[in-house]
Design a protein around this motif. Structure first.
Motif, PDB file in Angstrom:
ATOM      1  N   ARG A   1       2.211  -4.656  -1.941  1.00  0.00           N
ATOM      2  CA  ARG A   1       2.428  -3.531  -2.844  1.00  0.00           C
ATOM      3  C   ARG A   1       1.844  -2.261  -2.230  1.00  0.00           C
ATOM      4  O   ARG A   1       0.822  -2.311  -1.542  1.00  0.00           O
ATOM      5  CB  ARG A   1       1.774  -3.772  -4.209  1.00  0.00           C
ATOM      6  N   VAL A   2       2.481  -1.136  -2.502  1.00  0.00           N
ATOM      7  CA  VAL A   2       1.987   0.142  -2.012  1.00  0.00           C
ATOM      8  C   VAL A   2       1.934   1.128  -3.178  1.00  0.00           C
ATOM      9  O   VAL A   2       2.762   1.075  -4.092  1.00  0.00           O
ATOM     10  CB  VAL A   2       2.883   0.700  -0.878  1.00  0.00           C
ATOM     11  N   GLY A   3       0.929   2.005  -3.162  1.00  0.00           N
ATOM     12  CA  GLY A   3       0.792   3.052  -4.172  1.00  0.00           C
ATOM     13  C   GLY A   3       0.114   4.266  -3.566  1.00  0.00           C
ATOM     14  O   GLY A   3      -0.440   4.208  -2.447  1.00  0.00           O
TER      15      GLY A   3
ATOM     16  N   PHE B   1      -5.355  -2.135   2.170  1.00  0.00           N
ATOM     17  CA  PHE B   1      -5.171  -1.516   3.468  1.00  0.00           C
ATOM     18  C   PHE B   1      -4.842  -0.036   3.288  1.00  0.00           C
ATOM     19  O   PHE B   1      -3.760   0.319   2.819  1.00  0.00           O
ATOM     20  CB  PHE B   1      -4.037  -2.205   4.226  1.00  0.00           C
ATOM     21  N   VAL B   2      -5.789   0.818   3.635  1.00  0.00           N
ATOM     22  CA  VAL B   2      -5.517   2.251   3.663  1.00  0.00           C
ATOM     23  C   VAL B   2      -4.573   2.534   4.827  1.00  0.00           C
ATOM     24  O   VAL B   2      -4.777   2.032   5.936  1.00  0.00           O
ATOM     25  CB  VAL B   2      -6.817   3.054   3.822  1.00  0.00           C
ATOM     26  N   HIS B   3      -3.536   3.311   4.569  1.00  0.00           N
ATOM     27  CA  HIS B   3      -2.618   3.686   5.644  1.00  0.00           C
ATOM     28  C   HIS B   3      -3.327   4.704   6.537  1.00  0.00           C
ATOM     29  O   HIS B   3      -3.282   5.914   6.297  1.00  0.00           O
ATOM     30  CB  HIS B   3      -1.345   4.289   5.062  1.00  0.00           C
TER      31      HIS B   3
ATOM     32  N   GLY C   1       2.766   9.507 -12.909  1.00  0.00           N
ATOM     33  CA  GLY C   1       4.187   9.207 -12.984  1.00  0.00           C
ATOM     34  C   GLY C   1       4.673   8.187 -11.985  1.00  0.00           C
ATOM     35  O   GLY C   1       5.883   7.972 -11.860  1.00  0.00           O
ATOM     36  N   THR C   2       3.748   7.568 -11.257  1.00  0.00           N
ATOM     37  CA  THR C   2       4.149   6.574 -10.260  1.00  0.00           C
ATOM     38  C   THR C   2       3.457   5.250 -10.536  1.00  0.00           C
ATOM     39  O   THR C   2       2.473   5.178 -11.272  1.00  0.00           O
ATOM     40  CB  THR C   2       3.807   7.030  -8.830  1.00  0.00           C
ATOM     41  N   GLY C   3       3.961   4.219  -9.931  1.00  0.00           N
ATOM     42  CA  GLY C   3       3.343   2.905  -9.991  1.00  0.00           C
ATOM     43  C   GLY C   3       3.307   2.297  -8.612  1.00  0.00           C
ATOM     44  O   GLY C   3       3.663   2.933  -7.611  1.00  0.00           O
ATOM     45  N   GLU C   4       2.894   1.064  -8.540  1.00  0.00           N
ATOM     46  CA  GLU C   4       2.946   0.359  -7.270  1.00  0.00           C
ATOM     47  C   GLU C   4       4.373  -0.141  -7.012  1.00  0.00           C
ATOM     48  O   GLU C   4       5.107  -0.467  -7.947  1.00  0.00           O
ATOM     49  CB  GLU C   4       1.982  -0.822  -7.272  1.00  0.00           C
ATOM     50  N   TYR C   5       4.725  -0.206  -5.762  1.00  0.00           N
ATOM     51  CA  TYR C   5       6.059  -0.652  -5.375  1.00  0.00           C
ATOM     52  C   TYR C   5       5.922  -1.880  -4.479  1.00  0.00           C
ATOM     53  O   TYR C   5       5.128  -1.889  -3.527  1.00  0.00           O
ATOM     54  CB  TYR C   5       6.794   0.459  -4.626  1.00  0.00           C
ATOM     55  N   VAL C   6       6.680  -2.936  -4.799  1.00  0.00           N
ATOM     56  CA  VAL C   6       6.654  -4.152  -3.990  1.00  0.00           C
ATOM     57  C   VAL C   6       7.567  -3.951  -2.788  1.00  0.00           C
ATOM     58  O   VAL C   6       8.791  -3.826  -2.928  1.00  0.00           O
ATOM     59  CB  VAL C   6       7.089  -5.379  -4.806  1.00  0.00           C
TER      60      VAL C   6
ATOM     61  N   SER D   1      -1.987   0.196   0.550  1.00  0.00           N
ATOM     62  CA  SER D   1      -1.251  -1.033   0.282  1.00  0.00           C
ATOM     63  C   SER D   1      -2.226  -2.168  -0.005  1.00  0.00           C
ATOM     64  O   SER D   1      -3.415  -2.081   0.323  1.00  0.00           O
ATOM     65  CB  SER D   1      -0.359  -1.409   1.477  1.00  0.00           C
ATOM     66  N   ARG D   2      -1.708  -3.227  -0.587  1.00  0.00           N
ATOM     67  CA  ARG D   2      -2.535  -4.410  -0.853  1.00  0.00           C
ATOM     68  C   ARG D   2      -1.650  -5.637  -0.937  1.00  0.00           C
ATOM     69  O   ARG D   2      -0.449  -5.547  -1.232  1.00  0.00           O
ATOM     70  CB  ARG D   2      -3.333  -4.258  -2.145  1.00  0.00           C
TER      71      ARG D   2
END
Length: 659
Positions: free
Chosen positions: A624-626, A584-586, A646-651, A574-575
């Motif tokens: 945002r998380v990816g 931030f690494v989970h 096929g994915t992006g960042e999600y707010v 996340s960032r």
């Protein structure tokens, strides 16, 4: 022109010294400032010399969990000479600057010897220093010399120019200076003694200095024996087993794998070409001066030491370069004087031009250097390919590197015993105890549990950004410290208390108010719909709350629709959008139970605390998380290049940052 000081007024020589020496110093500094210089070997040497400033016998932290003396290994007594300067500027960059400067100044004795033996003989004392200039260039550009300077800091590289100053004193029969420079060279590493013995043999057989040659060979031999069999055991812990065990262990460490030598023989042959190839056109005629360096070169080419120590880029070959230079000088001098060459039992004179052959040798050396050494002379340096030039894993200094340096300077406790990631540790050496959370020779952080009782803080890197492509995989990678972080998260004595852009600070017996929570659990599936899909993972729920001054607590719930394919590794990161250093690494899904171990049907809840960087301006920011491929070369950058296909960042939400 005085034959003893023929180089002092030549602007060409000084310009070459300043340009090449300055370039190598700049690149060495860039490698350090970019967190690409490891604890092996720059950090260990700096820690030992820092120890010397305290009157200690060059102590450094060993992976076995103890402090050991450099005098118990390579007997680097000469490191004491650096201690007064290190006391004035206690920084590993001082050693890099000294190493680059000494190497460049080694062109002075090369120039003087060549001028006396070739130019002055060719045209008297008013001769134009043609050979001297070319020999200085050959020395400064020689590939194995430059790679030695650019590979951290080593006594071998320092000893090489000292040997050249000794040979210069020998050439003018200045015996006191010869003894002085020889003693300095011997003090740098015990096996310099073998080279000094070789010099004595050459003096006895071919330089017309029988008494001095015998004295030199005896001095080198006696010093080598005393260093190896007296000094080393004297500073070695009794538990090691004495002289016999020390000697056999040393030999087994560097030459113990015969099968490896056979399997890599073609590579070793190619490295031999790199070591000697540029010089052979002329140097073979001066083969007498090649002899002192041949045993060391042969030993290194046969070495099975760590990390492919036979490679031409290792520092050991720097000690061979003085004798390659002397071989070229002697070979060119013989060509100039028309000395007969014996080949296959027949004596004949060669009609080749020594001037032309020297010019060709310069050209070949420059080509080898341009193709094989990562400097601005190499075209690949400017093309920006992986592993060259300003690549972040070589000489590149990224904004993250600048942040990391500031973090260590302001938030890492000074002087305390630490265990740290390999490139971070190099910046923390001015203390008694500096271990690595994972050693370069370990497949996992196997030694860390045994070392943790000795340290107060640990600094692993969850966004380890050094990456090296290898034939059978890669070195480094964003998950390099993953196992060490898992060990620290599970150790009840340690707690995470601080962070910045993936760099984590763990503290022993930390104040409970400073502890950052990290936990993961499997929970029942309540059938809630997915808020967002990331490949095989459904984001079921996510929330972020403010729990203190610049402290946030994030909770994510993931449903595993299908397990990741075998061999793949993806991590959630996340960032805060627009906040430098707020990545931030989970950690629960990265270390406690990595996502590549999740099973189909699992519902995973991870909760973790983070700290917003203190330089973040007040305001509202999107969280945002990816998901990112941990095995991608650019995974540490957490951008579209390594993002799950096929994915992006999600707010997830908006976060309010207050002063």
């Amino acid at each position: 022109m005085n034959p003893r000081h023929s180089s002092l007024g030549d602007p060409f020589l000084w310009l070459a010294i300043m340009l090449i020496g300055g370039m190598l110093c700049w690149l060495s500094f860039a490698r350090y400032n970019g967190f690409n210089a490891g604890m092996y070997d720059l950090g260990n040497m700096a820690q030992a010399i820092w120890s010397g400033t305290r009157g200690e016998p060059l102590l450094y932290s060993r992976p076995e969990g103890m402090r050991a003396s450099r005098l118990a290994g390579h007997v680097e007594i000469g490191y004491f000479l650096f201690a007064p300067l290190y006391a004035l500027w206690p920084d590993p960059r001082l050693l890099l600057a000294i190493q680059a400067a000494l190497f460049a100044l080694g062109a002075l004795p090369v120039y003087r010897i060549a001028w006396r033996r070739i130019d002055m003989q060719y045209g008297g004392e008013r001769a134009v220093p043609y050979a001297a200039r070319l020999l200085a260039l050959i020395y400064l550009l020689y590939p194995t010399a430059q790679t030695g300077v650019l590979f951290d800091f080593h006594a071998d590289t320092v000893a090489a120019p000292l040997l050249l100053f000794a040979l210069d004193a020998l050439d003018v029969r200045s015996w006191r200076w010869f003894a002085f420079w020889t003693a300095l060279a011997l003090s740098m590493k015990f096996y310099v003694a073998a080279l000094v013995v070789g010099v004595g043999v050459v003096m006895f057989l071919w330089e017309g200095q029988r008494r001095a040659g015998v004295a030199t060979a005896l001095a080198g031999g006696i010093y080598g024996l005393l260093a190896f069999f007296v000094v080393r055991p004297l500073f070695t812990p009794p538990s090691s087993g004495g002289v016999a065990v020390i000697s056999s262990g040393y030999l087994a460490y560097y030459f113990g794998a015969l099968d490896e030598i056979i399997a890599t023989f073609p590579d070793r042959l190619l490295n031999a070409v790199v070591v000697f190839g540029p010089a052979l056109l002329v140097a073979w005629r001066g083969w007498r001066w090649l002899l002192p360096g041949l045993p060391l070169a042969a030993a290194m080419l046969a070495s099975t030491g760590p990390g492919g120590a036979f490679d031409y880029r290792y520092h050991h070959y720097a000690l061979v370069v003085p004798f390659i230079a002397m071989g070229i000088i002697d070979g060119a001098a013989r060509m100039q004087r028309g000395i007969p060459v014996v080949r296959s039992g027949a004596t004949r004179r060669r009609g080749r031009s020594w001037r032309g052959d020297l010019g060709f040798t310069v050209a070949v050396t420059a080509i080898f250097s341009a193709l094989l050494v990562n400097t601005p002379l190499n075209p690949l340096f400017w093309l920006g390919g992986p592993g060259y030039g300003f690549d972040r894993s070589i000489y590149g200094i990224t904004p993250r590197d600048v942040r990391l340096a500031a973090f260590l300077a302001t938030r890492a406790p000074p002087g305390a015993p630490v265990a740290a990631s390999t490139f971070i540790a190099t910046h923390l050496v001015n203390r008694e105890t500096v271990y690595l959370v994972r050693y370069p020779f370990e497949a996992r952080a196997e030694r860390l549990p045994d070392l943790l009782p000795q340290v107060q803080y640990a600094l692993p890197d969850a966004l380890f950004d050094w990456y090296l492509q290898l034939d059978d995989g890669y070195g480094g990678g964003v998950d390099y410290d993953q196992d060490a972080i898992a060990i620290l998260l599970r150790d009840p004595s340690f707690a995470l208390v601080d962070m910045d852009d993936g760099v984590l600070l763990f503290e022993r017996d930390a104040d409970p108010e400073r502890i950052l929570v990290n936990r993961l659990s499997l929970i029942p599936d309540n059938g809630a719909p997915a808020r967002q899909q990331f490949g095989p993972f459904d984001l079921v729920d996510a929330r972020v709350e403010v729990i203190g001054d610049r402290r946030l607590r994030a909770t994510f719930v993931w449903r595993v629709r299908e397990a990741l394919p075998p061999g793949t590794r993806y991590i959630p990161v996340s960032r805060l959008d627009g906040v430098a250093g707020a990545r931030f690494v989970h950690l629960p899904g990265y270390a406690l139970k990595p996502a590549w171990e999740w099973q189909t049907g699992d519902v995973v809840e991870e909760t973790f605390d983070v700290i917003v960087p203190p330089d973040a301006l007040p305001g509202q920011y999107a969280w945002r998380v990816g998901w990112y491929d941990a095995r991608h070369p650019d995974a540490a950058l957490t951008d579209e290049r390594s993002r799950m296909a096929g994915t992006g960042e999600y707010v997830v939400t908006l976060v309010e940052v207050t002063p």
